[in-house]
Design an enzyme around this catalytic site. Structure first.
Site, PDB file in Angstrom:
ATOM      1  N   SER A   1       0.843  -1.195   0.000  1.00 27.63           N
ATOM      2  CA  SER A   1       0.000   0.000   0.000  1.00 27.63           C
ATOM      3  C   SER A   1       0.876   1.242   0.000  1.00 27.63           C
ATOM      4  O   SER A   1       2.029   1.217   0.457  1.00 27.63           O
ATOM      5  CB  SER A   1      -0.895   0.022   1.236  1.00 27.63           C
ATOM      6  OG  SER A   1      -1.570   1.261   1.373  1.00 27.63           O
TER       7      SER A   1
ATOM      8  N   TYR B   1      -2.393  -0.277  10.638  1.00 28.33           N
ATOM      9  CA  TYR B   1      -2.502  -0.806   9.271  1.00 28.33           C
ATOM     10  C   TYR B   1      -1.255  -0.470   8.457  1.00 28.33           C
ATOM     11  O   TYR B   1      -0.699  -1.331   7.763  1.00 28.33           O
ATOM     12  CB  TYR B   1      -3.747  -0.220   8.622  1.00 28.33           C
ATOM     13  CG  TYR B   1      -3.945  -0.555   7.162  1.00 28.33           C
ATOM     14  CD1 TYR B   1      -4.503  -1.767   6.771  1.00 28.33           C
ATOM     15  CD2 TYR B   1      -3.609   0.360   6.164  1.00 28.33           C
ATOM     16  CE1 TYR B   1      -4.708  -2.064   5.432  1.00 28.33           C
ATOM     17  CE2 TYR B   1      -3.809   0.068   4.818  1.00 28.33           C
ATOM     18  CZ  TYR B   1      -4.358  -1.152   4.463  1.00 28.33           C
ATOM     19  OH  TYR B   1      -4.557  -1.431   3.134  1.00 28.33           O
TER      20      TYR B   1
END
Length: 300
Positions: free
Chosen positions: A193, A206
């Site tokens: 990501s 995260y």
């Protein structure tokens, strides 16, 4: 010449996809694409295969919706049989993914369970090999996030544990189990990501896992190169998936994706070609690579 007043307006050069602001909305986790406005595009009406994965067998985690569904659809239309896992509460979305794979003329193997369970991860690989006949492409895509605008103090141990076990433990267990079945020419693709490099404060835990996935990808690529197994990752920017209205407040959802240079979130269909490329013979000399699909946000 771009007028100054237009310089920071949302941009979609093709005019195909919606730009912020989007309707304010929320859903209970894990969310479903059927209730999103607008509904995500997984490539149902646009993706055209070119036989780049004919005869391959793929296992994808978290393919009931979002990026995982788009990748499953693309792989099937490229000629692959697809096993995928999903949480039991996502059965309706999983049924849709199964139908898309089968409509492409390929075998689908949907398996319900939780990647936080080591036994499930081991069994997932075993079922794929037993029922589909092998394993050529593993896509570690499933992830959990929960926005915490109040910062580190608001992240409970329970949340931290769920994020780590879903995003990292599951990937570790599944990949380790898969190694016994992967042969030269096999491919592992992990979903990293933009958060790995540019962490949002409200997604701290995260973002930590996504940075770890980058390190895992680089290290495992070196480890498996002598065996002829390639390991790469895709690092998406903001993508319009059920995880967004299920884990962020309504105002953030309405403006989701504005920060990207293209001025909008990607659709899952826009991510799938990156996974197809990395899984295909055309990427046979590429390993240890993080393919950035961020809408223009520069990453290392």
């Amino acid at each position: 010449m771009v007028r100054t007043s237009d310089r920071h307006a949302p941009r979609d050069p093709g005019g195909l996809y919606p730009t912020p602001p989007l309707p304010e909305q929320s859903q209970p986790h894990p969310g479903t694409g059927e209730r999103m406005e607008p509904m995500p595009d997984h490539g149902e009406n646009s993706y055209r295969g070119a036989d780049r994965m004919t005869g391959r067998i793929a296992l994808i985690t978290g393919a009931d919706s979002g990026i995982g569904r788009a990748v499953a659809l693309a792989f099937a239309r490229e000629g692959a049989d697809v096993a995928f896992c999903y949480l039991p509460e996502e059965q309706d979305d999983a049924d849709t993914t199964t139908a898309l794979i089968e409509q492409a003329g390929r075998r689908a193997l949907p398996i319900a369970g939780d990647l936080r369970d080591q036994a499930f991860c081991n069994g997932l690989v075993a079922r794929c090999v037993e029922e589909l006949g092998g394993l050529d492409v593993l896509v570690n895509n499933a992830a959990y996030q929960m926005s915490q605008p109040d910062g580190l103090a608001a992240i409970s141990t329970e949340q931290f544990d769920r994020v780590m076990r879903t995003n990292l433990y599951g990937m570790f267990w599944l990949t380790r189990s898969a190694l016994a079945h992967l042969r030269p020419g096999a491919v592992i693709i992990n979903s990293a990501s933009v958060q790995a490099y540019k962490p949002s404060p409200h997604l701290l835990d995260y973002a930590m896992t996504k940075a770890a996935i980058v390190a895992f990808t680089h290290g495992l690529a070196l480890q498996l190169a002598p065996d002829g197994i390639r390991v790469n990752a895709v690092a998406p920017g903001p993508v319009w998936t059920p995880l967004i209205p299920a884990t962020m407040d309504e105002e953030k959802v309405a403006h989701f994706g504005e920060q990207s240079p293209l001025g909008r979130a990607a659709q899952p269909a826009e991510m799938a070609p990156a996974y197809v490329f990395l899984a295909s013979p055309g990427a046979s000399y590429i390993t240890g690579e993080i393919l950035n699909a961020t809408g223009g946000t520069p990453l290392p």
